[in-house]
Design a protein around this motif. Sequence first.
Motif, PDB file in Angstrom:
ATOM      1  N   UNK A   1       1.301  -1.043   0.047  1.00 32.32           N
ATOM      2  CA  UNK A   1      -0.231  -0.099  -0.307  1.00 32.32           C
ATOM      3  C   UNK A   1       0.736   1.948  -0.203  1.00 32.32           C
ATOM      4  N   UNK A   2       2.159   1.302  -0.115  1.00 36.39           N
ATOM      5  CA  UNK A   2       3.291   2.410  -0.589  1.00 36.39           C
ATOM      6  C   UNK A   2       2.562   3.147  -1.023  1.00 36.39           C
ATOM      7  N   UNK A   3       3.258   4.210  -1.644  1.00 35.37           N
ATOM      8  CA  UNK A   3       2.711   5.630  -2.226  1.00 35.37           C
ATOM      9  C   UNK A   3       2.966   4.742  -4.240  1.00 35.37           C
ATOM     10  N   UNK A   4       4.271   4.794  -4.205  1.00 36.86           N
ATOM     11  CA  UNK A   4       4.359   3.797  -5.475  1.00 36.86           C
ATOM     12  C   UNK A   4       3.952   2.930  -5.581  1.00 36.86           C
ATOM     13  N   UNK A   5       3.372   1.918  -4.996  1.00 34.66           N
ATOM     14  CA  UNK A   5       2.887   0.753  -5.412  1.00 34.66           C
ATOM     15  C   UNK A   5       1.581   1.649  -6.320  1.00 34.66           C
ATOM     16  N   UNK A   6       0.710   2.221  -5.437  1.00 32.76           N
ATOM     17  CA  UNK A   6      -0.682   2.912  -5.388  1.00 32.76           C
ATOM     18  C   UNK A   6      -0.145   3.652  -6.576  1.00 32.76           C
ATOM     19  N   UNK A   7       0.521   4.167  -6.523  1.00 38.24           N
ATOM     20  CA  UNK A   7       0.744   4.867  -8.452  1.00 38.24           C
ATOM     21  C   UNK A   7       1.139   4.416  -9.469  1.00 38.24           C
ATOM     22  N   UNK A   8       1.381   2.744  -9.130  1.00 35.30           N
ATOM     23  CA  UNK A   8       1.800   2.012 -10.066  1.00 35.30           C
ATOM     24  C   UNK A   8      -0.329   1.348 -10.468  1.00 35.30           C
ATOM     25  N   UNK A   9      -0.638   1.568  -9.816  1.00 37.62           N
ATOM     26  CA  UNK A   9      -1.539   0.604 -10.565  1.00 37.62           C
ATOM     27  C   UNK A   9      -2.963   2.139 -11.321  1.00 37.62           C
ATOM     28  N   UNK A  10      -2.142   3.588 -11.741  1.00 40.97           N
ATOM     29  CA  UNK A  10      -2.930   4.543 -12.011  1.00 40.97           C
ATOM     30  C   UNK A  10      -3.348   3.875 -13.500  1.00 40.97           C
ATOM     31  N   UNK A  11      -2.888   3.202 -13.805  1.00 43.38           N
ATOM     32  CA  UNK A  11      -3.710   2.789 -15.758  1.00 43.38           C
ATOM     33  C   UNK A  11      -4.316   1.989 -15.400  1.00 43.38           C
ATOM     34  N   UNK A  12      -4.903   1.245 -14.327  1.00 45.87           N
ATOM     35  CA  UNK A  12      -5.889   0.272 -14.380  1.00 45.87           C
ATOM     36  C   UNK A  12      -6.753   0.895 -13.561  1.00 45.87           C
ATOM     37  N   UNK A  13      -6.873   1.454 -13.106  1.00 49.10           N
ATOM     38  CA  UNK A  13      -7.941   2.691 -12.796  1.00 49.10           C
ATOM     39  C   UNK A  13      -8.367   3.669 -14.022  1.00 49.10           C
ATOM     40  N   UNK A  14      -7.843   4.105 -14.436  1.00 49.58           N
ATOM     41  CA  UNK A  14      -7.695   4.910 -16.418  1.00 49.58           C
ATOM     42  C   UNK A  14      -8.939   3.681 -16.798  1.00 49.58           C
ATOM     43  N   UNK A  15      -8.111   2.571 -17.265  1.00 48.85           N
ATOM     44  CA  UNK A  15      -8.982   1.724 -17.996  1.00 48.85           C
ATOM     45  C   UNK A  15     -10.210   1.724 -17.625  1.00 48.85           C
ATOM     46  N   UNK A  16     -10.362   1.218 -16.295  1.00 48.69           N
ATOM     47  CA  UNK A  16     -11.439   0.427 -15.288  1.00 48.69           C
ATOM     48  C   UNK A  16     -12.394   1.976 -15.351  1.00 48.69           C
ATOM     49  N   UNK A  17     -11.596   3.466 -15.592  1.00 47.40           N
ATOM     50  CA  UNK A  17     -12.784   4.532 -15.454  1.00 47.40           C
ATOM     51  C   UNK A  17     -13.964   4.271 -16.777  1.00 47.40           C
ATOM     52  N   UNK A  18     -12.892   4.291 -17.607  1.00 44.29           N
ATOM     53  CA  UNK A  18     -12.864   4.410 -18.636  1.00 44.29           C
ATOM     54  C   UNK A  18     -13.885   3.353 -19.634  1.00 44.29           C
ATOM     55  N   UNK A  19     -13.649   2.069 -19.305  1.00 43.86           N
ATOM     56  CA  UNK A  19     -15.257   1.456 -19.220  1.00 43.86           C
ATOM     57  C   UNK A  19     -16.007   1.792 -18.863  1.00 43.86           C
ATOM     58  N   UNK A  20     -16.570   1.755 -17.550  1.00 46.51           N
ATOM     59  CA  UNK A  20     -17.821   2.415 -17.039  1.00 46.51           C
ATOM     60  C   UNK A  20     -18.027   3.187 -17.445  1.00 46.51           C
ATOM     61  N   UNK A  21     -17.084   4.366 -18.094  1.00 49.87           N
ATOM     62  CA  UNK A  21     -18.237   5.677 -18.845  1.00 49.87           C
ATOM     63  C   UNK A  21     -18.699   5.378 -20.232  1.00 49.87           C
ATOM     64  N   UNK A  22     -17.701   4.135 -20.914  1.00 55.48           N
ATOM     65  CA  UNK A  22     -18.469   3.605 -22.404  1.00 55.48           C
ATOM     66  C   UNK A  22     -19.616   3.130 -21.656  1.00 55.48           C
TER      67      UNK A  22
END
Length: 225
Positions: free
Chosen positions: A66-87
Amino acid sequence: MGQVPYLLVSSAEMAREVTMTHDLVFASRPSLLGMRKFFYGCRDVGFSPYGEFWKRVRKISVLELLGANMVRSFQLIREEEVSSMIDKIGQSCSMATPVNLGMLLLTLTNNVICRAALGKRYEGGFTKLTREIVTLLGAFCVGDYYPWLRWVDILTGVDAKMESTAKEMNSFLDQVIEDHLVRKRDDNGSSHKDFVDILLQVQKDCVVDVPLTRDDIKAIALVLS
């Protein structure tokens, strides 16, 4: 309540004593039936008793998972899932059909957590299992408070339900770990690491005094997902 001691705190002064001055005395949660069954005897960061094991697992969770670097590394996952929801919302609007935002947001959260913790989306069966576990964790088990009435939980069926659900989740998590081990051999560690990958690496490197067992990894992965 039964054989479980309770302390009612009704003033700010006593709350300060409990949460600050004598916090270690009150740090552990009671070991209830559901917690023992679903989290392998309370071997996770959420329900394990305060002690050396809990401190080591907490350190792994905070620094490695749960460190800051680990959380940042999942940014692409968050963006992909939000984009999928918007679609999905856009498709519903184009067809003039109602949108269940509550379900979409629940799916979004589930997908992000699953991909971060377990490596990919797990819908259907996993979602159903996690909901059953949450429900059963809130069930009242007579044996937790009156051990001599343990047979009541067997009679009502809550014990059997917990046992069967725990076995299903255990089989699922075993398969998740096996999939990670196979993937690790095939891609030589080139893919993005999720929580299970990191826990398996910690287990291999023996970076804690008490080596993590497979059950420990499953318990930590489950409570974080």
